[in-house]
Scaffold this active site. Structure first.
Site, PDB file in Angstrom:
ATOM      1  N   GLU A   1       0.873  -1.167   0.000  1.00 58.84           N
ATOM      2  CA  GLU A   1       0.000   0.000   0.000  1.00 58.84           C
ATOM      3  C   GLU A   1       0.909   1.215   0.000  1.00 58.84           C
ATOM      4  OE1 GLU A   1      -1.973   2.708   3.075  1.00 58.84           O
ATOM      5  OE2 GLU A   1      -2.718   0.682   3.423  1.00 58.84           O
TER       6      GLU A   1
ATOM      7  N   CYS B   1      -3.122   7.021   5.588  1.00 54.88           N
ATOM      8  CA  CYS B   1      -3.081   6.742   4.157  1.00 54.88           C
ATOM      9  C   CYS B   1      -4.382   7.129   3.467  1.00 54.88           C
ATOM     10  CB  CYS B   1      -2.771   5.270   3.923  1.00 54.88           C
ATOM     11  SG  CYS B   1      -3.635   4.152   5.034  1.00 54.88           S
TER      12      CYS B   1
END
Length: 505
Positions: free
Chosen positions: A263, A300
């Site tokens: 990610e 994130c």
């Protein structure tokens, strides 16, 4: 309870030192000294993980579930000490770390429950058809099987939920895969105490000591050695686009390439549609500012981009957001490197022609105050510098000329973790036009909320097309994350005594 780190690695059931050392750089309090791992220690951990796989990979789901629950219990037994050292190392507030610990143990227990159910195995059976013409069909059974030792990289921004015993570790263990964790040097003491919890669970469950290993160290050497080790079968990673892409390339260049579940980055655009802008401009602006600055913007899913149709109502939104951000106090970032990268990113954005800085001041050391920039849709489309994540409390408002340009910008978005629609019922037709684009761009599309806050659940997807993640078909949050570390195996005409235990259960 005060925790004093001993600074060692946990490899093959033993706390082990090494000659090289490094010091932590805490937000408060004195630094501690930790051993820096070596390539030889990486090899020892991987060898132990491979040996452990022959028992752990074939253990019952009840055994693995008991282990996951035991890890959760051991983390909770160290709750106060984990919070104390986590606050010192990261500067995160007590409530945030307590909440993150709850999420960490919650996902361990959720995965334990999930694997006991067995549905994740996706068992399929096509019975034999011996009389079928022109050819008979054999008996076929299919079930998901664990892939082998997995490497996990601790994340800088989640010292608990995405680190030593975080989602990647928990999902790999749930699948039946031993894990070698590369602890993040931004919070080595926090990583060590959680590794102690896992080591205690290993002993109480009488599992092979190679099921879990934990290695610390700065620099890139041990991380590179880990992803290139021939016994590692997959990698879980949360971090920067630059670092993640480098590791991804190493995985692809191996003699036997392996999947890299990384990610990497996302600007998480918010589409502020006309009726919502008219009815809730101030409310949305304040909510967006709060989401943007939550945890110093170190999420994130931080919503770094807002797209709004130009006009007087856009003026109101921008002014409310500006006032909210101007009164937001600076916050401590997780590490000096993150703070430096945030400032560099802000300077990069400010240097783009035809962009206006509305809020933002130079930050000292690890303290970060929010930035707000504003520009036009034409400028955004012409400058790819604006398309990339700045990790921290920095937001860009893009004033769009019309719905045609709104759709054009949506089509130019890179892969995202999330896309958000702020909308009312009168915005439904425009939202329907956007949806085919947004579902191609993001792993999660949400309405009338903000993407910070990722629920750990069966239906959650935390991933997306590149560069949000390196594998668009996977998620790093939720029970579907376990499937990353499984592969389907078909059994043709095998007797029951040769089938895996999972098939018979």
């Amino acid at each position: 309870m005060t925790f004093m780190p001993h600074g060692k690695h946990f490899i093959a059931g033993q706390w082990t030192s090494s000659d090289g050392t490094f010091q932590s750089d805490p937000a408060q309090g004195a630094p501690h000294t930790f051993c820096a791992g070596t390539v030889a220690q990486v090899d020892l951990a991987c060898q132990a993980a491979e040996e452990a796989f022959w028992s752990f990979g074939y253990a019952s789901r009840e055994t693995r579930a008991a282990f996951l629950n035991a890890i959760a219990d051991e983390i909770e037994a160290r709750a106060d000490a984990i919070t104390e050292i986590g606050m010192a190392e990261t500067g995160l507030p007590k409530a945030r770390l307590q909440g993150e610990r709850g999420r960490t143990v919650g996902q361990l227990r959720l995965f334990a429950t999930h694997i006991l159910d067995g549905a994740y195995l996706d068992k399929r059976h096509d019975g034999a058809l011996p009389d079928r013409q022109p050819l008979p069909r054999p008996d076929l059974k299919m079930v998901q099987r664990p892939i082998g030792p997995v490497a996990v990289f601790g994340a800088s921004n989640f010292p608990l939920a995405f680190s030593t015993a975080g989602g990647d570790t928990a999902s790999a263990l749930a699948a039946g895969c031993p894990v070698v964790v590369r602890g993040h040097p931004a919070h080595p003491g926090t990583g060590e105490i959680v590794a102690e919890a896992i080591s205690a669970a290993l002993k109480s469950c009488a599992l092979h000591p190679g099921v879990f290993s934990f290695i610390q160290g700065p620099g890139h050497e041990i991380g590179q050695a880990l992803v290139q080790h021939p016994l590692i079968t997959a990698v879980g990673f949360t971090g920067s686009l630059r670092g993640g892409r480098a590791l991804f390339d190493l995985c692809a260049q191996r003699p036997v390439p392996i999947p890299f579940f990384g990610e990497l980055g996302s600007i998480n655009p918010v589409f502020l549609l006309p009726a919502a802008l008219h009815n809730r401009s101030d409310e949305i602006a304040r909510g967006w500012a709060a989401s943007l600055t939550m945890g110093a913007g170190q999420f994130c899913t931080n919503p770094g981009l807002v797209l709004v149709l130009e006009g007087a109502e856009a003026d109101t939104f921008v002014e409310t957001a500006r006032q909210a951000l101007e009164t937001t106090e600076s916050q401590t970032m997780l590490a000096d490197g993150i703070a430096d990268a945030f400032q560099s990113g802000a300077h990069r954005i400010a240097a783009v022609p035809d962009i206006r800085k509305l809020v933002g001041a130079a930050c000292e050391n690890r303290a970060a105050a929010p930035y707000l920039f504003e520009t036009s849709g034409d400028t955004w489309l012409a400058n790819k510098e604006l398309w990339h994540e700045v990790f921290g409390p920095l937001g860009i408002v893009v004033r769009v000329k019309n719905t045609a340009q709104l759709l054009e910008i949506a089509r130019h978005l890179e892969g995202q973790l999330t896309c958000t629609l702020q909308m009312e019922a009168d915005d439904t037709d425009l939202a329907k036009m956007l949806m085919p684009v947004l579902e191609r761009k993001a792993g999660r599309v949400l309405a009338n909320g903000f993407p910070t806050g990722v629920e750990v659940a069966d239906a959650m997807v935390h991933g997306g097309p590149y560069p949000a993640s390196t594998n668009f078909g996977a998620t790093s949050v939720g029970t579907l994350a376990i499937r990353r570390f499984l592969r389907p195996v078909s059994y043709q005409n095998l007797s029951a005594d040769l089938l895996p235990t999972d098939w018979a259960d």
